[in-house]
Design a protein around this motif. Structure first.
Motif, PDB file in Angstrom:
ATOM      1  N   CYS B 108       0.835  -1.206   0.000  1.00  0.00           N
ATOM      2  CA  CYS B 108       0.000   0.000   0.000  1.00  0.00           C
ATOM      3  C   CYS B 108       0.868   1.254   0.000  1.00  0.00           C
ATOM      4  O   CYS B 108       1.818   1.367   0.776  1.00  0.00           O
ATOM      5  N   ILE B 109       0.535   2.188  -0.911  1.00  0.00           N
ATOM      6  CA  ILE B 109       1.264   3.452  -0.943  1.00  0.00           C
ATOM      7  C   ILE B 109       0.379   4.606  -0.491  1.00  0.00           C
ATOM      8  O   ILE B 109       0.787   5.755  -0.541  1.00  0.00           O
ATOM      9  N   GLY B 110      -0.841   4.300  -0.070  1.00  0.00           N
ATOM     10  CA  GLY B 110      -1.681   5.319   0.545  1.00  0.00           C
ATOM     11  C   GLY B 110      -2.348   6.285  -0.413  1.00  0.00           C
ATOM     12  O   GLY B 110      -2.453   7.468  -0.117  1.00  0.00           O
ATOM     13  N   THR B 111      -2.818   5.803  -1.559  1.00  0.00           N
ATOM     14  CA  THR B 111      -3.537   6.704  -2.459  1.00  0.00           C
ATOM     15  C   THR B 111      -4.955   6.961  -1.969  1.00  0.00           C
ATOM     16  O   THR B 111      -5.567   7.942  -2.360  1.00  0.00           O
ATOM     17  N   ARG B 112      -5.501   6.052  -1.160  1.00  0.00           N
ATOM     18  CA  ARG B 112      -6.835   6.141  -0.558  1.00  0.00           C
ATOM     19  C   ARG B 112      -7.954   6.049  -1.601  1.00  0.00           C
ATOM     20  O   ARG B 112      -9.092   6.405  -1.324  1.00  0.00           O
ATOM     21  N   TYR B 113      -7.644   5.599  -2.805  1.00  0.00           N
ATOM     22  CA  TYR B 113      -8.709   5.373  -3.793  1.00  0.00           C
ATOM     23  C   TYR B 113      -9.715   4.353  -3.275  1.00  0.00           C
ATOM     24  O   TYR B 113     -10.919   4.493  -3.469  1.00  0.00           O
ATOM     25  N   CYS B 114      -9.206   3.294  -2.640  1.00  0.00           N
ATOM     26  CA  CYS B 114     -10.079   2.201  -2.195  1.00  0.00           C
ATOM     27  C   CYS B 114     -11.111   2.705  -1.201  1.00  0.00           C
ATOM     28  O   CYS B 114     -12.288   2.363  -1.294  1.00  0.00           O
ATOM     29  N   ALA B 115     -10.654   3.535  -0.250  1.00  0.00           N
ATOM     30  CA  ALA B 115     -11.584   4.020   0.766  1.00  0.00           C
ATOM     31  C   ALA B 115     -12.634   4.925   0.141  1.00  0.00           C
ATOM     32  O   ALA B 115     -13.798   4.905   0.525  1.00  0.00           O
ATOM     33  N   ASN B 116     -12.219   5.699  -0.858  1.00  0.00           N
ATOM     34  CA  ASN B 116     -13.175   6.587  -1.509  1.00  0.00           C
ATOM     35  C   ASN B 116     -14.188   5.813  -2.341  1.00  0.00           C
ATOM     36  O   ASN B 116     -15.261   6.308  -2.632  1.00  0.00           O
ATOM     37  N   ASN B 117     -13.835   4.602  -2.735  1.00  0.00           N
ATOM     38  CA  ASN B 117     -14.737   3.826  -3.564  1.00  0.00           C
ATOM     39  C   ASN B 117     -15.548   2.831  -2.756  1.00  0.00           C
ATOM     40  O   ASN B 117     -16.333   2.094  -3.331  1.00  0.00           O
ATOM     41  N   CYS B 118     -15.332   2.784  -1.458  1.00  0.00           N
ATOM     42  CA  CYS B 118     -16.033   1.791  -0.633  1.00  0.00           C
ATOM     43  C   CYS B 118     -17.388   2.346  -0.225  1.00  0.00           C
ATOM     44  O   CYS B 118     -17.452   3.360   0.467  1.00  0.00           O
ATOM     45  N   PRO B 119     -18.489   1.721  -0.636  1.00  0.00           N
ATOM     46  CA  PRO B 119     -19.811   2.254  -0.273  1.00  0.00           C
ATOM     47  C   PRO B 119     -20.139   2.068   1.205  1.00  0.00           C
ATOM     48  O   PRO B 119     -21.054   2.695   1.708  1.00  0.00           O
ATOM     49  N   TYR B 120     -19.401   1.211   1.900  1.00  0.00           N
ATOM     50  CA  TYR B 120     -19.693   0.940   3.305  1.00  0.00           C
ATOM     51  C   TYR B 120     -18.825   1.776   4.242  1.00  0.00           C
ATOM     52  O   TYR B 120     -18.941   1.655   5.457  1.00  0.00           O
ATOM     53  N   LEU B 121     -17.939   2.578   3.683  1.00  0.00           N
ATOM     54  CA  LEU B 121     -17.029   3.429   4.471  1.00  0.00           C
ATOM     55  C   LEU B 121     -16.317   2.607   5.542  1.00  0.00           C
ATOM     56  O   LEU B 121     -16.192   3.023   6.686  1.00  0.00           O
ATOM     57  N   SER B 122     -15.872   1.439   5.176  1.00  0.00           N
ATOM     58  CA  SER B 122     -15.307   0.551   6.181  1.00  0.00           C
ATOM     59  C   SER B 122     -13.783   0.539   6.154  1.00  0.00           C
ATOM     60  O   SER B 122     -13.161  -0.169   6.925  1.00  0.00           O
ATOM     61  N   ARG B 123     -13.190   1.324   5.267  1.00  0.00           N
ATOM     62  CA  ARG B 123     -11.723   1.365   5.232  1.00  0.00           C
ATOM     63  C   ARG B 123     -11.240   2.606   5.956  1.00  0.00           C
ATOM     64  O   ARG B 123     -11.822   3.667   5.828  1.00  0.00           O
ATOM     65  N   VAL B 124     -10.180   2.434   6.713  1.00  0.00           N
ATOM     66  CA  VAL B 124      -9.627   3.563   7.476  1.00  0.00           C
ATOM     67  C   VAL B 124      -8.154   3.711   7.138  1.00  0.00           C
ATOM     68  O   VAL B 124      -7.486   2.757   6.749  1.00  0.00           O
ATOM     69  N   PHE B 125      -7.684   4.931   7.292  1.00  0.00           N
ATOM     70  CA  PHE B 125      -6.337   5.264   6.851  1.00  0.00           C
ATOM     71  C   PHE B 125      -5.497   5.693   8.035  1.00  0.00           C
ATOM     72  O   PHE B 125      -5.965   6.413   8.906  1.00  0.00           O
ATOM     73  N   ASN B 126      -4.241   5.244   8.072  1.00  0.00           N
ATOM     74  CA  ASN B 126      -3.301   5.662   9.115  1.00  0.00           C
ATOM     75  C   ASN B 126      -2.715   7.004   8.711  1.00  0.00           C
ATOM     76  O   ASN B 126      -1.785   7.056   7.920  1.00  0.00           O
ATOM     77  N   TRP B 127      -3.270   8.067   9.267  1.00  0.00           N
ATOM     78  CA  TRP B 127      -2.765   9.397   8.913  1.00  0.00           C
ATOM     79  C   TRP B 127      -1.442   9.674   9.582  1.00  0.00           C
ATOM     80  O   TRP B 127      -0.651  10.464   9.100  1.00  0.00           O
ATOM     81  N   PHE B 128      -1.203   9.041  10.728  1.00  0.00           N
ATOM     82  CA  PHE B 128       0.039   9.278  11.463  1.00  0.00           C
ATOM     83  C   PHE B 128       0.523   7.953  12.038  1.00  0.00           C
ATOM     84  O   PHE B 128      -0.216   6.967  12.042  1.00  0.00           O
TER      85      PHE B 128
END
Lengths: 178, 239
Positions: B108-128
């Motif tokens: 993972c390189i952290g583009t966050r495309y997957c989270a933006n495309n998830c209709p269930y909003l179930s993906r979370v990102f490590n901002w720090f």
């Protein structure tokens, strides 16, 4: 623009850049070298001697038979044999000191994987993979030495030679990365 | 490995909303099992909270007679997942073996495309990189990667427990039975609202629940083929 070109042509600038590159290169080389050298161990354990007199790997590392990690022997395992063996070597004196203090020997693990890789010994041992095929010829080492170039391609090179119906599982990301 | 090649399992989960009390035990258990850091109030306010499972609360009825309704939401492990095709580095991939969606942290390189495309909003990102003070490091689960900054993460159906269960069954020389593998959320659920098992086995508990008349799937109309089945009858908790 002229000033910039003049700067890059200055010998001091060139030497400086060269020195920085050298330091970076030396750092990278040194770092790589350090990962490939055996770490200092509390006792210079002679693997070659133990394997030479016929001790099985699994006698001291029994964890491979049932779990992910091979395990390192406790002092009671060492002492089980060595209290009956004459202590001729200074390394054995160190062991005796640990036993008299009833203290675990702080062995330093050598064959380690990155945090995002989960390796399990059990299926490999159950499938009959010999210890030497990954850990090198232990009968020629004193303390365990890290084996170079054990990366994912190296894992998959071996998995690729397995039965094709198992390759889906053996090439699945989730098998090691979670 | 030349060992027993068992039939592929199709892991699934059933959540009975009629018995869910919204107690958040699953959220806590998930955080402990999967080394999920606590981001704190401020970060959560920015929408940077890290939860692989969360309890969505809905209110029903008009003012004096309002009733809460709770719905645990986690990665639905879609059979046709919207997150997978958008990942440029194949970090969100479908596991052919376990039939779940994977997140490969080291890709993972952290583009966050997957989270933006998830209709269930179930993906979370490590901002720090969230600091874990020294004695707290002992609670970390060694079977799960501690994710670093810039990595997307989500519910894995406790894939480490799936592997542990399969390993245990293999070591004992028997096939995996229903109930061998229990994810942390299902284990912690005090009302047994979360059931995990093999959907390809018609006799498993989760399959029986999936056939229930009360069953439905979240956002089924999107065609994501979720593996999480919700059950909801007429009644609700407290009502």
């Amino acid at each position: 623009m002229d000033k910039v070109i003049a700067l890059t042509k200055r010998p001091a600038f060139r030497i400086g850049v060269g020195l920085v590159l050298l330091v970076l290169l030396a750092g990278a080389g040194g770092g790589l070298y350090l990962t490939q050298t055996p770490p200092p161990q509390p006792i210079q354990f002679p693997h070659n001697l133990h394997v030479g007199i016929g001790a099985q790997c699994q006698y001291c590392h029994p964890g491979v038979a049932w779990g992910p990690t091979a395990g390192l022997p406790s002092i009671s395992k060492c002492w089980g044999c060595h209290q009956q063996v004459q202590k001729k070597s200074p390394e054995l004196e160190k062991l005796a000191a640990y036993v008299s203090r009833n203290e675990a020997v702080p062995w330093v693990p050598v064959a380690i994987q990155p945090d995002f890789v989960h390796f399990n010994h059990r299926p490999h041992v159950a499938a009959g993979v010999a210890c030497e095929s990954c850990h090198g010829d232990i009968s020629k080492m004193t303390v365990a030495e890290p084996q170079p170039r054990q990366n994912m391609g190296w894992c998959l090179d071996c998995h690729k030679t397995m039965a094709p119906e198992n390759f889906t599982r053996l090439s699945d990301c989730s098998i090691c990365h979670y | 490995m030349a060992e027993v090649t068992e039939e592929k399992m199709k892991w699934g989960m059933a959540i009975d909303l009629d018995v869910c009390t919204g107690c958040n035990a699953c959220v806590t258990a998930c955080a402990m099992e999967n080394n999920i850091p606590f981001t704190g109030e401020d970060e959560s306010g920015y929408g940077r909270g890290l939860h692989w499972i969360r309890i969505q609360r809905y209110w029903h009825g008009d003012y004096p007679e309002i009733k809460p309704d709770y719905s645990p939401m986690l990665c639905q492990q879609c059979g046709n997942a919207p997150c997978e095709p958008v990942c440029p580095v194949f970090a969100a991939v479908h596991s052919e073996e376990e039939q779940i969606n994977l997140q490969v942290y080291n890709r993972c390189i952290g583009t966050r495309y997957c989270a933006n495309n998830c209709p269930y909003l179930s993906r979370v990102f490590n901002w720090f990189d969230y600091e874990i003070p020294e004695p707290m490091a002992y609670y970390l689960n060694p079977s799960v990667t501690v994710r670093r900054r810039g990595v997307m993460e989500k519910c894995t159906f406790c894939v480490q427990r799936i592997h542990a269960g399969q390993e245990q069954a293999k070591a004992e020389g028997r096939p995996v039975q229903d109930g061998d593998i229990v994810p942390a959320c299902a284990q912690a659920c005090p009302t047994d609202a979360i059931i995990f098992g093999d959907l390809s086995d018609p006799q498993s508990r989760v399959s029986q629940m999936a056939r229930s008349q009360r069953s439905f799937r979240q956002l089924e109309e999107l065609g994501t083929e979720p593996r999480v089945i919700y059950l909801k009858g007429g009644g609700q908790y407290g009502g």
